[in-house]
Design an enzyme around this catalytic site. Structure first.
Site, PDB file in Angstrom:
ATOM      1  N   TYR A 140       2.987   4.598  16.060  1.00  0.00           N
ATOM      2  CA  TYR A 140       1.820   4.153  15.577  1.00  0.00           C
ATOM      3  C   TYR A 140       0.701   4.897  16.215  1.00  0.00           C
ATOM      4  CZ  TYR A 140      -1.561   0.277  15.410  1.00  0.00           C
ATOM      5  OH  TYR A 140      -2.705  -0.811  15.190  1.00  0.00           O
TER       6      TYR A 140
ATOM      7  N   VAL B  89       0.644  -1.283   0.130  1.00  0.00           N
ATOM      8  CA  VAL B  89       0.008  -0.139  -0.113  1.00  0.00           C
ATOM      9  C   VAL B  89       0.840   1.366   0.097  1.00  0.00           C
ATOM     10  CG1 VAL B  89      -2.109  -1.068   1.145  1.00  0.00           C
ATOM     11  CG2 VAL B  89      -0.301   0.013   2.544  1.00  0.00           C
TER      12      VAL B  89
HETATM   13  P1  NAI Z   1      -2.340  -8.678  10.778  1.00  0.00           P
HETATM   14  O1  NAI Z   1      -0.767  -8.622  11.055  1.00  0.00           O
HETATM   15  O2  NAI Z   1      -2.801  -9.899  11.262  1.00  0.00           O
HETATM   16  O3  NAI Z   1      -2.733  -8.437   9.073  1.00  0.00           O
HETATM   17  C1  NAI Z   1      -2.283  -7.341   8.617  1.00  0.00           C
HETATM   18  C2  NAI Z   1      -2.267  -7.552   7.070  1.00  0.00           C
HETATM   19  O4  NAI Z   1      -1.785  -6.061   6.365  1.00  0.00           O
HETATM   20  C3  NAI Z   1      -1.253  -8.637   6.919  1.00  0.00           C
HETATM   21  O5  NAI Z   1      -2.103  -9.532   5.909  1.00  0.00           O
HETATM   22  C4  NAI Z   1      -0.063  -7.744   5.945  1.00  0.00           C
HETATM   23  O6  NAI Z   1       0.772  -8.722   5.043  1.00  0.00           O
HETATM   24  C5  NAI Z   1      -0.931  -6.765   5.571  1.00  0.00           C
HETATM   25  N1  NAI Z   1       0.117  -5.691   5.312  1.00  0.00           N
HETATM   26  C6  NAI Z   1       0.904  -5.082   6.174  1.00  0.00           C
HETATM   27  N2  NAI Z   1       1.695  -4.002   5.591  1.00  0.00           N
HETATM   28  C7  NAI Z   1       1.365  -3.984   4.294  1.00  0.00           C
HETATM   29  C8  NAI Z   1       1.366  -3.021   3.271  1.00  0.00           C
HETATM   30  N3  NAI Z   1       2.494  -2.161   3.169  1.00  0.00           N
HETATM   31  N4  NAI Z   1       0.987  -3.340   1.806  1.00  0.00           N
HETATM   32  C9  NAI Z   1      -0.015  -4.384   1.896  1.00  0.00           C
HETATM   33  N5  NAI Z   1      -0.444  -5.035   2.997  1.00  0.00           N
HETATM   34  C10 NAI Z   1       0.235  -4.901   4.140  1.00  0.00           C
HETATM   35  O7  NAI Z   1      -2.809  -7.327  11.507  1.00  0.00           O
HETATM   36  P2  NAI Z   1      -4.230  -7.193  12.195  1.00  0.00           P
HETATM   37  O8  NAI Z   1      -4.524  -7.082  13.717  1.00  0.00           O
HETATM   38  O9  NAI Z   1      -5.357  -7.819  11.633  1.00  0.00           O
HETATM   39  O10 NAI Z   1      -4.528  -5.751  11.985  1.00  0.00           O
HETATM   40  C11 NAI Z   1      -5.549  -5.119  10.870  1.00  0.00           C
HETATM   41  C12 NAI Z   1      -5.482  -3.629  11.098  1.00  0.00           C
HETATM   42  O11 NAI Z   1      -6.201  -3.398  12.434  1.00  0.00           O
HETATM   43  C13 NAI Z   1      -4.202  -2.894  11.230  1.00  0.00           C
HETATM   44  O12 NAI Z   1      -4.590  -1.617  10.609  1.00  0.00           O
HETATM   45  C14 NAI Z   1      -3.938  -2.672  12.673  1.00  0.00           C
HETATM   46  O13 NAI Z   1      -3.017  -1.534  12.745  1.00  0.00           O
HETATM   47  C15 NAI Z   1      -5.433  -2.494  13.204  1.00  0.00           C
HETATM   48  N6  NAI Z   1      -5.578  -2.608  14.546  1.00  0.00           N
HETATM   49  C16 NAI Z   1      -5.262  -4.037  15.069  1.00  0.00           C
HETATM   50  C17 NAI Z   1      -5.278  -4.300  16.266  1.00  0.00           C
HETATM   51  C18 NAI Z   1      -5.213  -5.626  16.982  1.00  0.00           C
HETATM   52  O14 NAI Z   1      -5.039  -5.621  18.281  1.00  0.00           O
HETATM   53  N7  NAI Z   1      -4.794  -6.670  16.376  1.00  0.00           N
HETATM   54  C19 NAI Z   1      -5.792  -3.204  17.353  1.00  0.00           C
HETATM   55  C20 NAI Z   1      -6.069  -1.798  16.656  1.00  0.00           C
HETATM   56  C21 NAI Z   1      -5.843  -1.751  15.338  1.00  0.00           C
END
Ligand code: NAI
Length: 244
Positions: free
Chosen positions: A145, A54
């Protein structure tokens, strides 16, 4: 089938919240394009696969074009791609700061910029940006973050103003601690991971981590006509953490 006939692009769909959203949206009848920089996680779905980072503007443009071509248009976007980073400002390198802003804030903006013309062409649509509780209140040891996610909250509200005339609703979801690979990184390397995990859970009124499916349900609500009068909000889905 709350998304029957809707054509929706989800980023970060290979893992965690993005993956749970893809599973739920498919069950609700949406036609999906799934974007991630991790190809492996996308192959289980009957969807248009879009490999892109992204932060790469050209790759995002090509991926959104491929999504629109594969789906025959676009009615919705969910930005889940994100990256966490522990560290105080004086400890993390400027490059690491730049990457956190690039992935969590600029990355979502890149995808929105590429997708908005398609949403306008469809006569309207929805954007849901997955921000964080870290965008609503400060967390220790997470300056970059928190700044990125607070920026994403305000970006979402500002964009809602820009695109309302095109019938496009833009909202942010602010999850609490959700049980995904990303969250595990925030306690696994602590000196006592079990104590650290318990300490994090105790910050939440409901006393537990959320599940990816519980966040996907909120994203579904905001993407559906059930939320037809909701735009420019930042919805906390955080087990009561916001006021606890
Ligand atoms: P995750 O690590 O399980 O999934 C994140 C996904 O984003 C992965 O598939 C990864 O390959 C993809 N990704 C990361 N950087 C990328 C890039 N530069 N280009 C394309 N794809 C990319 O994380 P999760 O927990 O599902 O997080 C999803 C969203 O929720 C994130 O934005 C995170 O900041 C947010 N979030 C998560 C929390 C948590 O406790 N897990 C709490 C609050 C927000």
């Amino acid at each position: 089938m709350r998304l029957a006939g809707r054509r929706i692009l989800i980023t970060g769909a290979a893992s965690g919240i993005g993956r749970a959203s893809a599973e739920l949206f498919a069950r609700e009848g949406a036609a999906l394009a799934l974007l991630d920089r991790n190809d492996h996680g996308l192959s289980d779905f009957d969807a248009v696969p879009c490999h892109a980072d992204v932060t790469d503007v050209a790759a995002v443009g090509a991926a959104v074009a491929a999504a629109m071509s594969g789906l025959g248009g676009l009615d919705g976007l969910v930005n889940c791609a994100g990256k966490d980073q522990l560290g105080r400002l004086t400890e993390i390198a400027p490059e690491a700061w730049g990457e956190i802003i690039a992935v969590n804030l600029t990355g979502a903006a890149n995808v929105c910029r590429a997708a908005v013309p398609g949403l306008r062409a469809a006569g309207g649509g929805t954007i849901v940006n997955v921000a964080s509780g870290a965008g609503l209140f400060p967390l220790p040891n997470r300056t970059a973050y928190c700044a990125a996610k607070a920026g994403l909250v305000m970006f979402s509200k500002s964009l809602a103003m820009e695109v309302a005339d095109g019938g496009i609703r833009v909202n942010a979801v602010c999850p609490g601690a959700i049980d995904t690979p990303m969250l595990a990184g925030s306690y696994q390397n602590a000196p006592d991971p079990v104590a650290e995990k318990t300490m994090i859970q105790q910050r939440y009124l409901l006393g537990r981590f959320g599940t990816p499916g519980e966040i996907a349900a909120a994203i579904l609500f905001l993407s559906s006509t059930d939320a037809s009068y909701i735009t420019g909000t930042a919805m906390a889905v955080d087990g009561g953490r916001t006021f606890y």
